[in-house]
Design an enzyme around this catalytic site. Structure first.
Site, short mmCIF file in Angstrom:
data_model
loop_
_atom_site.label_atom_id
_atom_site.label_comp_id
_atom_site.label_asym_id
_atom_site.label_seq_id
_atom_site.Cartn_x
_atom_site.Cartn_y
_atom_site.Cartn_z
N HIS A 112 -1.89 -5.23 2.17
CA HIS A 112 -1.21 -5.31 3.47
C HIS A 112 -1.21 -6.78 3.87
O HIS A 112 -2.14 -7.52 3.52
CB HIS A 112 -2.02 -4.49 4.48
N ASP B 67 -10.65 -3.96 2.86
CA ASP B 67 -9.79 -3.57 3.97
C ASP B 67 -9.77 -2.05 3.99
O ASP B 67 -9.11 -1.42 3.16
CB ASP B 67 -8.40 -4.17 3.73
N GLN C 125 -7.07 2.17 5.90
CA GLN C 125 -6.51 3.48 5.55
C GLN C 125 -7.55 4.41 4.92
O GLN C 125 -7.20 5.50 4.48
CB GLN C 125 -5.32 3.32 4.58
N LYS D 86 -6.29 3.99 14.21
CA LYS D 86 -5.82 4.86 13.13
C LYS D 86 -6.74 6.06 12.95
O LYS D 86 -6.53 6.89 12.07
CB LYS D 86 -5.74 4.06 11.82
N CYS E 275 4.58 -3.70 5.85
CA CYS E 275 3.74 -4.92 5.81
C CYS E 275 3.17 -5.17 4.43
O CYS E 275 2.04 -5.67 4.29
CB CYS E 275 2.60 -4.85 6.83
#
Ligand code: PMP
Length: 410
Positions: free
Chosen positions: A125, A202, A205, A228, A368
């Protein structure tokens, strides 16, 4: 029906799911962008503003003490939820992006120099790409990329060749927001760590969708966003190994992050407050604590099982349409609840617009991840992404919408 979650009961906690869009029932399939919020989270926000709104940490009055206790209790909840050894390793930021930038500034500027190397993946991302490109440009460092296979997984066959004595950092996504791929982060982090390379994951998600234990992952830094995972916007988390936070200079300077200030200089506050300059996002952090309670009550294993079921069903139904190109691994066990696809020669934005008219919210574009799109040879994809309240019936509405899009553009 989901075997893992009581989806009807869950749906009744989300007021927004009762609304209509263009006269159609809302089918919200854009959860990778942001999730919806349950009543419990919204109530926590209202309760704070209606009954104990105050600034934290310095107050000598009851409201300030209540607000401070609730804010720090949320930090404890997060620490427990992610398996951190203590809440001192949990720094609140605005979002994943800010958490990664914090590391790029406070750790990166001090530890990456000319000729050094950073390893990323081709599925980053922009949040986990731009901060490192900026750092590399400033310092004269080089970035190397782990490539992706045609299946949308990472090409790990030649991983060891990417490391050199100059490698300082390996940063990568736990789960790809565009492909859905779940990356074997434990294995890759172990490869980096044994070479003395610092690691950042990261987890934007991953944390919302599956059980994640940051100590089992083993990375030095792990970043994710509250919005999220049922929480409000404006709250992110940087988990970091305590020793690294201790070594690092502050990112932003000002109130809260200091211990003692004179006209000549200052000393820094204890962890984690050294990295939380200024008045933090008190209300939203507290409400994030309620989101964690909600997910805890469901059980993250059940959240994951439910998403695998819905994703497997969606993949099956999409494969049943002519002319659908799916991206990412075939096996739903190897992916999160993200399904990226293209449909014939329809532009993903056109697909998204027609679906919107059917009440179905998906995302269309590059998500992104522009360099990844270039690897896939497309300018963008349509992306449906699922969460705890989504049902197979909603997947059926998506499929009907896609058929309508095909007929419309025939
Ligand atoms: N990384 C990944 C994998 C993401 O999906 C996202 C959000 N789309 C981000 C980072 C950035 O998150 P935020 O916008 O909350 O900073």
């Amino acid at each position: 029906m989901s075997s893992a979650l009581d989806v009807n009961a869950i749906r009744s906690d989300f007021p927004i799911l009762e609304r209509e869009v263009y006269g159609k029932r809302l089918v919200y399939l854009d959860n990778a962008a942001t999730s919806q919020k349950p009543r419990q989270v919204i109530d926590a926000l209202v309760r704070y503003y209606e009954t104990y709104n105050a600034n934290i940490h310095r107050a000598v009055h009851a409201l300030g003490e209540e607000a401070t206790a609730a804010y720090e209790e949320a930090r404890e909840k997060v620490a427990r939820f992610i398996g951190a050894p203590s809440s001192e390793s949990v720094v609140f930021t605005r979002n994943t992006t800010e958490a990664i930038n914090l590391v790029a500034y406070a750790w990166g500027r001090a530890n990456v120099g000319e000729g050094d190397e950073i390893i990323l993946t081709q599925m980053e991302h922009h949040s986990n790409l731009i901060p490192w490109q900026q750092l590399a440009a400033e310092k004269g460092a080089t970035i190397r990329y782990i490539e992706i296979t045609p299946e949308g997984t990472l090409e790990l066959g030649n991983l060891s060749a990417l490391f050199s004595p100059r490698t300082k950092l390996l940063a990568m996504p736990h789960v790809s927001n565009s492909l859905g791929t779940i990356n074997p982060v434990e294995e890759i982090v172990a490869e980096a760590s044994k070479r003395g390379v610092t690691t950042l994951i990261d987890g934007a998600q991953a944390m919302p969708h599956m059980p994640v234990d940051v100590q089992a992952v083993g990375a030095d830094f792990y970043a994710f966003s509250a919005h999220k995972m049922l929480g409000p916007t404006g709250v992110g988390v940087l988990y970091a190994r305590r020793e690294l936070l201790e070594e690092m200079a502050p990112f932003l300077g000002g109130g809260e992050m200091i211990l003692k200030v004179t006209f000549e200089g200052a000393t820094w506050n204890d962890l984690p407050w050294k990295f939380e300059a200024g008045t933090p996002n008190i209300a939203d952090v507290i409400a994030f604590g309620s989101a964690i309670d909600y997910l805890d009550a469901l059980g993250m294993d059940n959240v994951r099982r439910h998403e695998v079921e819905v994703t497997a069903y969606a993949l099956d139904r999409l494969r049943g349409l002519d002319d659908v190109t799916l991206y990412g691994p075939d096996d739903p066990e190897q992916r999160g609840g993200v399904v990226s696809f293209n449909f014939g020669d329809l532009h993903p934005h056109d697909v998204g617009t027609i679906l919107d008219r059917h009440g179905v919210a998906i995302r269309a574009g590059h998500h992104c991840t522009q360099p990844l799109m270039r690897c896939l040879g497309v300018t963008g994809t349509a992306r449906a992404s699922f969460y705890i309240y989504n049902t197979q019936d909603e997947v059926d509405v998506l499929i009907e919408g896609l058929k309508a899009a095909r007929d419309f553009f025939k």
